[in-house]
Design an enzyme around this catalytic site. Sequence first.
Site, PDB file in Angstrom:
ATOM      1  N   TYR A  95     -73.510  38.323 -35.131  1.00  0.00           N
ATOM      2  CA  TYR A  95     -74.740  39.026 -35.518  1.00  0.00           C
ATOM      3  C   TYR A  95     -75.397  38.497 -36.793  1.00  0.00           C
ATOM      4  O   TYR A  95     -76.637  38.386 -36.833  1.00  0.00           O
ATOM      5  CB  TYR A  95     -74.481  40.534 -35.593  1.00  0.00           C
ATOM      6  CG  TYR A  95     -74.487  41.167 -34.225  1.00  0.00           C
ATOM      7  CD1 TYR A  95     -75.672  41.605 -33.641  1.00  0.00           C
ATOM      8  CD2 TYR A  95     -73.320  41.270 -33.474  1.00  0.00           C
ATOM      9  CE1 TYR A  95     -75.692  42.149 -32.369  1.00  0.00           C
ATOM     10  CE2 TYR A  95     -73.326  41.816 -32.193  1.00  0.00           C
ATOM     11  CZ  TYR A  95     -74.518  42.247 -31.648  1.00  0.00           C
ATOM     12  OH  TYR A  95     -74.533  42.771 -30.377  1.00  0.00           O
ATOM     13  N   GLU A 137     -70.532  48.080 -28.844  1.00  0.00           N
ATOM     14  CA  GLU A 137     -69.723  47.038 -28.213  1.00  0.00           C
ATOM     15  C   GLU A 137     -68.248  47.174 -28.570  1.00  0.00           C
ATOM     16  O   GLU A 137     -67.375  46.860 -27.746  1.00  0.00           O
ATOM     17  CB  GLU A 137     -70.264  45.662 -28.600  1.00  0.00           C
ATOM     18  CG  GLU A 137     -71.587  45.358 -27.911  1.00  0.00           C
ATOM     19  CD  GLU A 137     -72.369  44.228 -28.551  1.00  0.00           C
ATOM     20  OE1 GLU A 137     -71.771  43.449 -29.328  1.00  0.00           O
ATOM     21  OE2 GLU A 137     -73.588  44.122 -28.285  1.00  0.00           O
ATOM     22  N   TYR A 190     -70.855  44.103 -12.461  1.00  0.00           N
ATOM     23  CA  TYR A 190     -70.664  42.663 -12.298  1.00  0.00           C
ATOM     24  C   TYR A 190     -69.480  42.184 -13.130  1.00  0.00           C
ATOM     25  O   TYR A 190     -68.960  42.913 -13.981  1.00  0.00           O
ATOM     26  CB  TYR A 190     -71.931  41.900 -12.731  1.00  0.00           C
ATOM     27  CG  TYR A 190     -72.376  42.236 -14.142  1.00  0.00           C
ATOM     28  CD1 TYR A 190     -71.774  41.641 -15.256  1.00  0.00           C
ATOM     29  CD2 TYR A 190     -73.395  43.155 -14.371  1.00  0.00           C
ATOM     30  CE1 TYR A 190     -72.176  41.951 -16.547  1.00  0.00           C
ATOM     31  CE2 TYR A 190     -73.800  43.474 -15.652  1.00  0.00           C
ATOM     32  CZ  TYR A 190     -73.195  42.871 -16.743  1.00  0.00           C
ATOM     33  OH  TYR A 190     -73.589  43.190 -18.010  1.00  0.00           O
ATOM     34  N   ARG A 206     -71.501  32.701 -15.896  1.00  0.00           N
ATOM     35  CA  ARG A 206     -72.464  33.365 -15.019  1.00  0.00           C
ATOM     36  C   ARG A 206     -71.925  34.744 -14.649  1.00  0.00           C
ATOM     37  O   ARG A 206     -70.719  34.941 -14.513  1.00  0.00           O
ATOM     38  CB  ARG A 206     -72.706  32.562 -13.744  1.00  0.00           C
ATOM     39  CG  ARG A 206     -73.399  31.236 -13.968  1.00  0.00           C
ATOM     40  CD  ARG A 206     -74.835  31.397 -14.449  1.00  0.00           C
ATOM     41  NE  ARG A 206     -75.488  30.103 -14.547  1.00  0.00           N
ATOM     42  CZ  ARG A 206     -75.440  29.309 -15.607  1.00  0.00           C
ATOM     43  NH1 ARG A 206     -74.750  29.696 -16.674  1.00  0.00           N
ATOM     44  NH2 ARG A 206     -76.072  28.153 -15.623  1.00  0.00           N
ATOM     45  N   TYR A 208     -71.856  37.771 -11.878  1.00  0.00           N
ATOM     46  CA  TYR A 208     -72.043  38.010 -10.451  1.00  0.00           C
ATOM     47  C   TYR A 208     -71.657  39.447 -10.117  1.00  0.00           C
ATOM     48  O   TYR A 208     -70.594  39.931 -10.518  1.00  0.00           O
ATOM     49  CB  TYR A 208     -71.188  37.053  -9.622  1.00  0.00           C
ATOM     50  CG  TYR A 208     -71.603  35.602  -9.763  1.00  0.00           C
ATOM     51  CD1 TYR A 208     -72.785  35.141  -9.174  1.00  0.00           C
ATOM     52  CD2 TYR A 208     -70.825  34.705 -10.479  1.00  0.00           C
ATOM     53  CE1 TYR A 208     -73.177  33.826  -9.299  1.00  0.00           C
ATOM     54  CE2 TYR A 208     -71.211  33.374 -10.613  1.00  0.00           C
ATOM     55  CZ  TYR A 208     -72.383  32.938 -10.027  1.00  0.00           C
ATOM     56  OH  TYR A 208     -72.776  31.631 -10.155  1.00  0.00           O
ATOM     57  N   VAL A 277     -79.842  37.653  -1.891  1.00  0.00           N
ATOM     58  CA  VAL A 277     -78.499  37.902  -2.423  1.00  0.00           C
ATOM     59  C   VAL A 277     -78.447  39.194  -3.230  1.00  0.00           C
ATOM     60  O   VAL A 277     -77.371  39.623  -3.664  1.00  0.00           O
ATOM     61  CB  VAL A 277     -78.025  36.692  -3.258  1.00  0.00           C
ATOM     62  CG1 VAL A 277     -78.715  36.667  -4.629  1.00  0.00           C
ATOM     63  CG2 VAL A 277     -76.510  36.668  -3.402  1.00  0.00           C
ATOM     64  N   PHE A 398     -81.084  40.219 -11.875  1.00  0.00           N
ATOM     65  CA  PHE A 398     -80.052  39.192 -11.951  1.00  0.00           C
ATOM     66  C   PHE A 398     -80.477  38.253 -13.077  1.00  0.00           C
ATOM     67  O   PHE A 398     -81.353  37.411 -12.918  1.00  0.00           O
ATOM     68  CB  PHE A 398     -79.943  38.417 -10.632  1.00  0.00           C
ATOM     69  CG  PHE A 398     -79.193  39.160  -9.555  1.00  0.00           C
ATOM     70  CD1 PHE A 398     -78.422  40.269  -9.854  1.00  0.00           C
ATOM     71  CD2 PHE A 398     -79.251  38.728  -8.245  1.00  0.00           C
ATOM     72  CE1 PHE A 398     -77.722  40.953  -8.858  1.00  0.00           C
ATOM     73  CE2 PHE A 398     -78.553  39.393  -7.244  1.00  0.00           C
ATOM     74  CZ  PHE A 398     -77.792  40.502  -7.551  1.00  0.00           C
ATOM     75  N   PRO A 400     -81.593  37.994 -17.437  1.00  0.00           N
ATOM     76  CA  PRO A 400     -82.189  38.815 -18.489  1.00  0.00           C
ATOM     77  C   PRO A 400     -83.169  39.829 -17.933  1.00  0.00           C
ATOM     78  O   PRO A 400     -83.898  39.552 -16.978  1.00  0.00           O
ATOM     79  CB  PRO A 400     -82.919  37.775 -19.367  1.00  0.00           C
ATOM     80  CG  PRO A 400     -82.250  36.476 -19.074  1.00  0.00           C
ATOM     81  CD  PRO A 400     -81.828  36.552 -17.642  1.00  0.00           C
TER      82      PRO A 400
END
Length: 416
Positions: A95, A137, A190, A206, A208, A277, A398, A400
């Site tokens: 950060y 977080e 995901y 990535r 998914y 998809v 899928f 940003p």
Amino acid sequence: MLSEKTIQVIKSTVPVLEIHGTAITKRFYQMMFTAHPELLNIFNHANQHQGRQQTALANAVYAAAVNIEKLESILPVVKQIAHKHRSLGVKPEHYPIVGENLLAAIKDVLGDAATDEIIQAWAEAYGVIADAFIGVEADMYAQAEQQTGGWSGDRAFRVARKVQESDVITSFYLVPEDGGAVASFEPGQYISVKLEIPEEANTHIRQYSLSDSPDKPYYRISVKREDVYQDKPAGKVSNYLHNEIKQGDTLMLSVPAGTFTLDQQDARPVVLISGGVGLTPMVSMLETLAHTNPDRKVTFIHAAQNGNVHALKQQVTDLASRSPQVNVKWCYERPTDADRELGQFDKEGYIDLPWLQQIIATTDASFYFCGPVKFMSTVNRLLKELGVSDSDIHYEFFGPAGSLEQAEPAEPAGVR
């Protein structure tokens, strides 16, 4: 807490951010990656090249400025981004790097208009916003590790099965190499897959969607091979997964994450709409409903170019055959001769308002949709024309987050 003076200075920058926000975030990423190239191991390079990451960050900064007096109002956005950060492995020490380069980018783009007063106000505001992210977080990291079957960081999973679902989509069934349990997840969430691709300088990550229900001893992802399309290059990661990863190979995964989840406490009918998809989280939701709430009415609508690229069709068809509460409809943009001969679809062309009016029995329902951005923009508009309330409309980007209103297509949007 921010002082009243700081709040007023931040609010005064809103018109500037509306005009120059993307230029600032584009410069920010250039400066940050030059100073800290190691961060290229976290960020999606494709989204950088396409400008999607810069636009998403610009929208987030703008929203923070607009709501600076009531930052709690953007908490849903904070949680959505925090899920991404936890999944990618963003840590508190990142950060200050982001803050330093964001302020430098504001100064660089705005020049003399970015006075010392403005830079100081944004420094204070960024500190408050960063602390909020770090706190959220931290809780997410702890929950991910402490839950049953959870873990910290990345965990090795073996490809137990690799199944070709269509001409362009392949499923990977993933089980822990250590033989332990897998963390549960909410349908719609995901996982991040981290790959070291030969001859690539940086790690590629990535995300998914999980395409099966949470009650399985494995995770399943169903990945579309992204080929060259118009001005978009082929997807490095999707092609590597399709062409190089074999049964028995190992993939590094993060604990499931994401805020696009099925509300299982809602007893009303649910409508699941997908394109291409984008059906992966919808199949997870449908599977879950069939197992845990078989009396809940479900309408499952999927749009594809044709049967050759339509994945997971048999699974959905089998679920519908066993559950009288599930109504399935297929829309093919350009059906093949075989599709026509076998009668494998319900509508040719695009999803439109008259067709939805025939299918959807009530607007007093929960609506979930996912697919290409222009497809989602069309669906979003159609649902509003049907009279569906904003609170009942849920969707997933899928990549940003963006704005469906900004993406409104001039013509019906297909899928590929």
